[in-house]
Motif scaffolding. Sequence first.
Motif, short mmCIF file in Angstrom:
data_model
loop_
_atom_site.label_atom_id
_atom_site.label_comp_id
_atom_site.label_asym_id
_atom_site.label_seq_id
_atom_site.Cartn_x
_atom_site.Cartn_y
_atom_site.Cartn_z
N ARG A 65 43.34 33.90 36.61
CA ARG A 65 43.66 34.71 37.78
C ARG A 65 43.23 36.17 37.56
NH1 ARG A 65 46.93 38.30 39.71
NH2 ARG A 65 47.99 38.55 37.71
N LEU A 66 43.49 36.69 36.35
CA LEU A 66 43.11 38.06 36.04
C LEU A 66 41.60 38.24 36.13
CD1 LEU A 66 45.47 38.69 32.99
CD2 LEU A 66 45.69 39.69 35.28
N LEU A 67 40.86 37.28 35.60
CA LEU A 67 39.40 37.40 35.59
C LEU A 67 38.80 37.14 36.97
CD1 LEU A 67 38.60 35.73 32.15
CD2 LEU A 67 38.69 38.17 32.71
N THR A 68 39.49 36.35 37.77
CA THR A 68 39.06 36.18 39.16
C THR A 68 39.22 37.48 39.92
OG1 THR A 68 39.64 33.83 39.14
CG2 THR A 68 39.46 34.89 41.30
N HIS A 69 40.33 38.18 39.66
CA HIS A 69 40.56 39.49 40.28
C HIS A 69 39.47 40.48 39.87
CE1 HIS A 69 42.78 42.79 42.08
NE2 HIS A 69 42.67 43.47 40.95
N GLU A 70 38.96 40.34 38.63
CA GLU A 70 37.89 41.21 38.15
C GLU A 70 36.51 40.75 38.62
OE1 GLU A 70 38.07 41.69 33.91
OE2 GLU A 70 40.23 42.05 33.93
N ARG A 71 36.46 39.68 39.36
CA ARG A 71 35.22 39.16 39.94
C ARG A 71 34.29 38.53 38.91
NH1 ARG A 71 34.31 40.72 45.09
NH2 ARG A 71 32.05 40.57 44.83
N LEU A 72 34.85 38.11 37.79
CA LEU A 72 34.06 37.40 36.80
C LEU A 72 34.13 35.89 37.00
CD1 LEU A 72 34.90 39.38 33.54
CD2 LEU A 72 32.88 39.57 35.00
N LEU A 73 35.22 35.40 37.56
CA LEU A 73 35.40 33.97 37.83
C LEU A 73 35.66 33.77 39.30
CD1 LEU A 73 37.81 32.94 34.90
CD2 LEU A 73 35.31 32.90 34.91
N GLU A 74 35.49 32.52 39.74
CA GLU A 74 35.85 32.16 41.10
C GLU A 74 36.41 30.75 41.11
OE1 GLU A 74 32.44 32.22 43.62
OE2 GLU A 74 31.27 30.86 42.38
N HIS A 75 37.40 30.53 41.97
CA HIS A 75 38.00 29.21 42.11
C HIS A 75 37.35 28.52 43.31
CE1 HIS A 75 40.97 26.19 43.45
NE2 HIS A 75 41.18 26.06 42.16
N ARG A 76 36.81 27.34 43.06
CA ARG A 76 36.20 26.55 44.13
C ARG A 76 37.12 25.39 44.45
NH1 ARG A 76 29.97 26.23 41.70
NH2 ARG A 76 29.70 28.49 41.40
N LEU A 77 37.50 25.30 45.69
CA LEU A 77 38.50 24.33 46.12
C LEU A 77 38.12 22.91 45.70
CD1 LEU A 77 41.14 24.07 47.74
CD2 LEU A 77 39.73 23.64 49.78
N ASN A 78 39.07 22.28 45.04
CA ASN A 78 38.93 20.89 44.57
C ASN A 78 37.84 20.69 43.51
OD1 ASN A 78 40.95 20.03 46.40
ND2 ASN A 78 39.42 19.84 48.03
N ARG A 79 37.31 21.80 42.98
CA ARG A 79 36.26 21.68 41.97
C ARG A 79 36.60 22.37 40.66
NH1 ARG A 79 30.57 23.30 44.12
NH2 ARG A 79 30.03 22.36 42.09
N GLY A 80 37.43 23.39 40.71
CA GLY A 80 37.83 24.07 39.49
C GLY A 80 37.43 25.54 39.47
N VAL A 81 37.43 26.10 38.26
CA VAL A 81 37.14 27.52 38.05
C VAL A 81 35.75 27.65 37.44
CG1 VAL A 81 37.84 29.61 36.83
CG2 VAL A 81 39.57 28.10 37.82
N PHE A 82 34.95 28.56 37.99
CA PHE A 82 33.56 28.75 37.56
C PHE A 82 33.28 30.22 37.28
CE2 PHE A 82 33.64 24.85 39.91
CZ PHE A 82 32.62 24.05 39.41
N VAL A 83 32.35 30.47 36.36
CA VAL A 83 31.84 31.82 36.18
C VAL A 83 31.01 32.18 37.42
CG1 VAL A 83 30.42 33.33 34.74
CG2 VAL A 83 31.76 31.49 33.68
N ARG A 84 31.27 33.36 37.96
CA ARG A 84 30.63 33.73 39.22
C ARG A 84 29.12 33.84 39.11
NH1 ARG A 84 31.42 38.76 41.55
NH2 ARG A 84 30.52 37.92 43.45
N VAL A 85 28.46 33.52 40.19
CA VAL A 85 27.03 33.77 40.35
C VAL A 85 26.91 34.95 41.32
CG1 VAL A 85 24.82 32.86 41.13
CG2 VAL A 85 26.47 31.34 39.99
N LEU A 86 26.40 36.06 40.83
CA LEU A 86 26.28 37.24 41.66
C LEU A 86 25.17 37.08 42.69
CD1 LEU A 86 26.47 40.18 39.07
CD2 LEU A 86 28.35 39.05 40.27
N SER A 87 25.35 37.71 43.82
CA SER A 87 24.27 37.83 44.79
C SER A 87 23.51 39.12 44.53
CB SER A 87 24.83 37.85 46.22
OG SER A 87 25.59 39.04 46.42
N VAL A 88 22.34 39.25 45.12
CA VAL A 88 21.59 40.49 45.00
C VAL A 88 22.40 41.64 45.61
CG1 VAL A 88 19.52 41.73 45.77
CG2 VAL A 88 19.34 39.39 44.90
N ALA A 89 23.14 41.36 46.68
CA ALA A 89 23.99 42.39 47.27
C ALA A 89 25.08 42.83 46.30
CB ALA A 89 24.63 41.86 48.56
N ASP A 90 25.61 41.90 45.51
CA ASP A 90 26.57 42.26 44.47
C ASP A 90 25.97 43.23 43.48
OD1 ASP A 90 28.75 40.64 45.33
OD2 ASP A 90 27.88 38.88 44.33
#
Length: 232
Positions: A65-90
């Motif tokens: 949860r802490l790392l999701t708040h920091e935008r390093l992780l993301e929770h994908r519904l019914n799939r689990g927790v993943f390391v984020r993939v940044l967009s070019v806009a990010d």
Amino acid sequence: MATDELHALADDRELLGRTSTAERVADILRNRIAEGFFPSGTRLSEDSICGALGVSRNTLREAFRLLTHERLLEHRLNRGVFVRVLSVADVRDIYRTRRMVECAVVRSLGDPPYALDGLAAAVAEGRRAARAREWQGVSTANIHFHRELVALAGSERTDELMRGVLAELRLAFHVVDDPRRLHEPYLARNARIVETLGKGLRDEAETLLAAYLDDSRDGLVEAYGQRVPKSA
């Protein structure tokens, strides 16, 4: 996750000590993500990480949860927790934040002399890595340079902000094919900024830094944009 990654986590287990907390688990995972052990898009297994670190699911979920708040992780519904993939806009937004914060730090410096030992050490670290042709080491040294630059403000809150921003940025760094091209050109520019601050030329140092960050952004956007889907 690969066996080597789990072994690396197991090596970190001793860092938790007797007072295992979600914050310490988050620190370990943050560092491993920054080092590229868990690349963007990696699914993080609760069972594997709990076993490697010897922590409970509740502790690990709080760290997630802490790392999701920091935008390093993301929770994908019914799939689990993943390391984020940044967009070019990010990536562009990260540099917008860096420019505002880092240039403001230099602009707000008082009268010289400035405490430049940390910056000089980061420059030396980068040169050593370049001589050894360790380009990820050059990347790490550049990150240390910018953290030391922000530390000149003497603000724990600003330090914490930039720690998160730079950790997120490294998600993009690890995707790029040619780290030498991305990082090596900035070794000389780091040294020039230190030299300029050493002479007490704060305004000139800010101008150099602003141009540096703009060029770094443009180079990363070009390289990263070739590696990620347009919809990312």
